[in-house]
Design a protein around this motif. Sequence first.
Motif, mmCIF file in Angstrom:
data_model
loop_
_atom_site.group_PDB
_atom_site.id
_atom_site.type_symbol
_atom_site.label_atom_id
_atom_site.label_comp_id
_atom_site.label_asym_id
_atom_site.label_seq_id
_atom_site.Cartn_x
_atom_site.Cartn_y
_atom_site.Cartn_z
ATOM 1 N N LEU A 265 12.650 -13.298 8.738
ATOM 2 C CA LEU A 265 12.157 -12.549 7.585
ATOM 3 C C LEU A 265 10.933 -13.234 6.974
ATOM 4 N N PHE A 266 10.987 -14.549 6.858
ATOM 5 C CA PHE A 266 9.913 -15.288 6.204
ATOM 6 C C PHE A 266 8.615 -15.217 7.016
ATOM 7 N N ILE A 267 8.704 -15.416 8.323
ATOM 8 C CA ILE A 267 7.501 -15.367 9.165
ATOM 9 C C ILE A 267 6.945 -13.944 9.199
ATOM 10 N N SER A 268 7.833 -12.952 9.257
ATOM 11 C CA SER A 268 7.366 -11.558 9.220
ATOM 12 C C SER A 268 6.646 -11.263 7.913
ATOM 13 N N PHE A 269 7.171 -11.798 6.817
ATOM 14 C CA PHE A 269 6.544 -11.627 5.504
ATOM 15 C C PHE A 269 5.137 -12.225 5.496
ATOM 16 N N LEU A 270 5.003 -13.443 6.009
ATOM 17 C CA LEU A 270 3.698 -14.105 6.012
ATOM 18 C C LEU A 270 2.694 -13.349 6.871
ATOM 19 N N LEU A 271 3.107 -12.987 8.082
ATOM 20 C CA LEU A 271 2.181 -12.304 8.987
ATOM 21 C C LEU A 271 1.837 -10.901 8.481
ATOM 22 N N GLY A 272 2.849 -10.193 7.957
ATOM 23 C CA GLY A 272 2.591 -8.848 7.438
ATOM 24 C C GLY A 272 1.661 -8.868 6.241
ATOM 25 N N THR A 273 1.803 -9.883 5.383
ATOM 26 C CA THR A 273 0.929 -10.016 4.221
ATOM 27 C C THR A 273 -0.491 -10.371 4.645
ATOM 28 N N ALA A 274 -0.614 -11.362 5.541
ATOM 29 C CA ALA A 274 -1.940 -11.775 6.004
ATOM 30 C C ALA A 274 -2.640 -10.649 6.761
ATOM 31 N N TYR A 275 -1.888 -9.813 7.445
ATOM 32 C CA TYR A 275 -2.448 -8.701 8.209
ATOM 33 C C TYR A 275 -3.123 -7.681 7.295
ATOM 34 N N SER A 276 -2.521 -7.401 6.123
ATOM 35 C CA SER A 276 -2.973 -6.274 5.306
ATOM 36 C C SER A 276 -3.754 -6.644 4.068
ATOM 37 N N ILE A 277 -3.311 -7.651 3.332
ATOM 38 C CA ILE A 277 -3.815 -7.862 1.980
ATOM 39 C C ILE A 277 -5.288 -8.278 1.998
ATOM 40 N N ASN A 278 -6.044 -7.716 1.081
ATOM 41 C CA ASN A 278 -7.499 -7.913 1.070
ATOM 42 C C ASN A 278 -7.860 -9.096 0.174
ATOM 43 N N LEU A 279 -7.706 -10.298 0.708
ATOM 44 C CA LEU A 279 -8.050 -11.536 0.021
ATOM 45 C C LEU A 279 -8.893 -12.404 0.954
ATOM 46 N N ASN B 209 0.635 -2.435 3.675
ATOM 47 C CA ASN B 209 -0.495 -1.955 4.469
ATOM 48 C C ASN B 209 -1.083 -0.674 3.869
ATOM 49 N N GLN B 210 -0.220 0.214 3.366
ATOM 50 C CA GLN B 210 -0.707 1.453 2.752
ATOM 51 C C GLN B 210 -1.403 1.180 1.422
ATOM 52 N N ILE B 211 -0.882 0.235 0.639
ATOM 53 C CA ILE B 211 -1.526 -0.117 -0.628
ATOM 54 C C ILE B 211 -2.927 -0.663 -0.379
ATOM 55 N N SER B 212 -3.071 -1.442 0.684
ATOM 56 C CA SER B 212 -4.362 -2.056 1.002
ATOM 57 C C SER B 212 -5.326 -1.084 1.669
ATOM 58 N N ASP B 213 -4.812 0.039 2.178
ATOM 59 C CA ASP B 213 -5.643 0.959 2.976
ATOM 60 C C ASP B 213 -5.735 2.354 2.370
ATOM 61 N N ILE B 214 -5.622 2.480 1.060
ATOM 62 C CA ILE B 214 -5.598 3.811 0.450
ATOM 63 C C ILE B 214 -6.844 4.615 0.811
ATOM 64 N N ASP B 215 -8.016 4.015 0.663
ATOM 65 C CA ASP B 215 -9.257 4.744 0.952
ATOM 66 C C ASP B 215 -9.373 5.094 2.435
ATOM 67 N N ILE B 216 -8.962 4.176 3.298
ATOM 68 C CA ILE B 216 -9.005 4.449 4.742
ATOM 69 C C ILE B 216 -8.023 5.563 5.096
ATOM 70 N N ASP B 217 -6.831 5.514 4.517
ATOM 71 C CA ASP B 217 -5.811 6.516 4.824
ATOM 72 C C ASP B 217 -6.191 7.905 4.314
ATOM 73 N N LYS B 218 -7.039 7.975 3.297
ATOM 74 C CA LYS B 218 -7.514 9.281 2.846
ATOM 75 C C LYS B 218 -8.300 9.991 3.943
ATOM 76 N N VAL B 219 -8.860 9.209 4.857
ATOM 77 C CA VAL B 219 -9.578 9.772 6.006
ATOM 78 C C VAL B 219 -8.648 9.907 7.212
ATOM 79 N N ASN B 220 -7.900 8.823 7.515
ATOM 80 C CA ASN B 220 -7.094 8.792 8.735
ATOM 81 C C ASN B 220 -5.712 9.427 8.587
#
Length: 397
Positions: free
Chosen positions: A214-228, A160-171
């Motif tokens: 672990l697997f479902i958490s991985f899928l949901l966490g990835t889909a939540y953050s990654i910018n694709l 989530n932090q890798i995907s939100d670097i620019d946003i986190d610079k503000v927040n």
Amino acid sequence: MESSLVRSFPSPSVLSTGRKNWRGDDFTKFCFPAQVSQSRERDILGAYNTRSHVTNIKEKLALTRRRNNEWIVNAASGQPLKSGPGGYNSGRIWDSVKTAADAFYRFSRPHTVIGTALSIISVSLLAVQKLSDISPLFFTGLLEAVVAALFMNIYIVGLNQISDIDIDKVNKPYLPLASGEYTVGTGVMIVTSFSIMSFWLGWIVGSWPLFWALFISFLLGTAYSINLPMLRWKRSAVVAAMCILAVRAVIVQMAFFLHMQTHVYKRPPVFSRPLIFATAFMSFFSVVIALFKDIPDIDGDKIFGIRSFTVRLGQERVFWTCITLLEVAYGVAILVGSVSSCLWSKVLTVLGHALLGSLLWSRAKSVDLKSKAAITSFYMFIWKLFYAEYLLIPLVR
């Protein structure tokens, strides 16, 4: 004993100075005229080399004494201990270690780590039916689940932090990637390593409930953050809330309970009353966390087009919606506790939830919604209530 001829020679340091250094041939021609025999020549050279060796040793001993004296003076004066210019400095090493540990601490988002650990411990205790169930087998199964889940937790928050670097610079400019303490490559290396370790541990444990959690958490966490394309679900307020609810409320409660129930204790799967209560209550809490986390981040979300509920409805409206949802949850918990057939469970759950509900209402009335610091502090208070709830859930019987 050295001959008088050798004693009359200049020292090695003198021979090596001047307009040019003395070579071996020059030394021999100067010191040994033709009438000196070769055997005598070898004796004199041997004596000279011995003197050179002794001179070098004396110089080294003198240097060692100077360094030891410097070490003693530094120690007596309270200065950092070192062995000379550019020498080893334990203070700098320790500072580097502390700096690295602090950066990783912030990168791992410790409030989520604590919440994950407490939730798994609490839900695991729901599988305990008798005192003898608290055994080395229980602690082994619990440790396997907690470590694997924490590794996956670090992957999710790190991605989530890798995907939100620019946003986190503000927040959140204090985070390592936003502040520049970590490069993107460092962040990718950390999240990749922890995801691999999580899956590896889940696989070797051999617990299917744990592995699927672990697997479902991985899928949901990835889909939540990654910018694709078709991903980065956090852009949708409803979908983002559903992701957090699925992980925090459903997967944590059900999967980790079944890990203890079926894998550790080898019992048939059951869905007990305390487990159903925990799932329902944490569904409320997860929705509140999903909504509230965006309240202090409204500035960055507006700039980068994140259409959170806070951006759409405003901070005050979302704030009081969260407070209302939590107070309803505490009211339901008091009702559930009041109908318990176990006296100690009835007393503790009713009083515990009444106390938490009162604290929430009292603290909410004093929050300055115009202050980002005040809102962030209250958000951390909600996480503390989240922790406290997991202390009460095992008492529901």
